[in-house]
Scaffold this active site. Structure first.
Site, PDB file in Angstrom:
ATOM      1  N   VAL A  13      33.999  25.941  38.391  1.00  0.00           N
ATOM      2  CA  VAL A  13      33.151  25.777  37.199  1.00  0.00           C
ATOM      3  C   VAL A  13      32.814  27.113  36.547  1.00  0.00           C
ATOM      4  O   VAL A  13      32.170  27.145  35.495  1.00  0.00           O
ATOM      5  CB  VAL A  13      31.851  25.007  37.523  1.00  0.00           C
ATOM      6  CG1 VAL A  13      32.155  23.580  37.917  1.00  0.00           C
ATOM      7  CG2 VAL A  13      31.029  25.721  38.586  1.00  0.00           C
ATOM      8  N   THR A  16      31.958  32.677  39.547  1.00  0.00           N
ATOM      9  CA  THR A  16      32.250  34.100  39.694  1.00  0.00           C
ATOM     10  C   THR A  16      32.185  34.822  38.356  1.00  0.00           C
ATOM     11  O   THR A  16      31.674  35.949  38.271  1.00  0.00           O
ATOM     12  CB  THR A  16      33.626  34.290  40.357  1.00  0.00           C
ATOM     13  OG1 THR A  16      33.609  33.670  41.651  1.00  0.00           O
ATOM     14  CG2 THR A  16      33.969  35.763  40.504  1.00  0.00           C
ATOM     15  N   LYS A  34      28.642  37.582  48.700  1.00  0.00           N
ATOM     16  CA  LYS A  34      29.391  36.336  48.890  1.00  0.00           C
ATOM     17  C   LYS A  34      29.328  36.001  50.368  1.00  0.00           C
ATOM     18  O   LYS A  34      29.887  36.707  51.205  1.00  0.00           O
ATOM     19  CB  LYS A  34      30.847  36.517  48.436  1.00  0.00           C
ATOM     20  CG  LYS A  34      31.699  35.260  48.532  1.00  0.00           C
ATOM     21  CD  LYS A  34      31.420  34.303  47.387  1.00  0.00           C
ATOM     22  CE  LYS A  34      32.389  33.126  47.400  1.00  0.00           C
ATOM     23  NZ  LYS A  34      32.180  32.230  46.247  1.00  0.00           N
ATOM     24  N   GLU A 197      35.989  29.904  27.985  1.00  0.00           N
ATOM     25  CA  GLU A 197      37.117  29.885  28.909  1.00  0.00           C
ATOM     26  C   GLU A 197      37.985  31.115  28.641  1.00  0.00           C
ATOM     27  O   GLU A 197      38.102  31.596  27.519  1.00  0.00           O
ATOM     28  CB  GLU A 197      37.934  28.602  28.740  1.00  0.00           C
ATOM     29  CG  GLU A 197      38.551  28.414  27.375  1.00  0.00           C
ATOM     30  CD  GLU A 197      39.262  27.080  27.239  1.00  0.00           C
ATOM     31  OE1 GLU A 197      39.262  26.300  28.211  1.00  0.00           O
ATOM     32  OE2 GLU A 197      39.812  26.812  26.151  1.00  0.00           O
TER      33      GLU A 197
END
Length: 224
Positions: A13, A16, A34, A197
């Site tokens: 989604v 990052t 992380k 995107e």
């Protein structure tokens, strides 16, 4: 403590990229943690390396890595490796917080994906008393996933800091456009940005993309 936990409504989604955008705009020293990187072999770049590629100098920490692209608990079991436990993640975040102005803790998958036999990213947020930013996709189906994530946070007494759409299509359909109005309503949290995107394609332009796509609360100038 200046810790922000970043989760998603699912995989792929844009967690990052959103983490990198926040890191790119944040003043001072930034650490990115992380807890468990899955689906990446030894020697390959993981998510924290991608954040550093896009955001520039950050302290990048990865606690564990498992080669198969599975939930961390499952990936650890199949690899015959010890799992990461929420208490370990919380302690690592506290240590980073002592020397950094902001610590970003990026989860794997969604909020309730297991790290060990029962512990999840939600448990990390509870242990740290840290707010959680939810990264959502923009299209059909996102409202239910975002609402369930926000409900799970409220049930645990964790603040939902807001929602960011992690990958906004170049030609948004009707559902996408309506979701920008509906996401704050169903989550009870502000919409804090919409990143396009392909935002990670050009590191040289990433700072400008982050600034245009994140709200002032996250250092940008985006607004509805």
């Amino acid at each position: 403590m200046s810790v922000l936990v970043i989760t998603g409504t699912g995989t792929e989604v844009g967690k990052t990229v959103v983490t990198a955008a926040i890191a790119a705009l944040a003043p001072g020293r930034v650490a990115v943690l992380k807890a468990a990187q899955t689906g990446v072999a030894a020697g390959e770049d993981g998510d924290v390396a991608e954040v550093a590629r896009l955001a520039g100098p950050v302290t990048a920490v990865e606690l564990a890595r498992y080669p198969e692209p599975l939930a961390p608990a499952t990936a650890a079991r199949r690899a015959g490796a010890p799992p990461v436990r929420p208490a370990q993640v919380a302690e690592a975040a506290r240590e980073l917080d002592r020397e950094h102005d902001l610590v970003l803790v990026e989860g794997a998958g969604g909020l309730l994906v297991r790290y060990d036999d029962g512990g999840t990213l939600a448990d990390v947020a509870v242990a740290l008393s840290a707010p959680v930013l939810v990264v959502a996709h923009g299209g059909l189906g996102t409202l239910n996933a975002a609402a369930l994530t926000a409900e799970a946070l409220r049930a645990r007494g964790v603040e939902c800091a807001g929602v960011v759409v992690g990958s906004w299509p170049s030609a948004p359909d009707l559902a996408c456009r309506c979701n920008l109005d509906d996401l704050p309503e169903v989550t009870g949290a502000p919409l804090l940005g919409v990143l396009p995107e392909g935002a990670a394609a050009d590191p040289a332009a990433f700072g400008d993309i982050a600034r245009a796509g994140l709200a002032p609360a996250l250092g940008g100038r985006w607004s509805r």
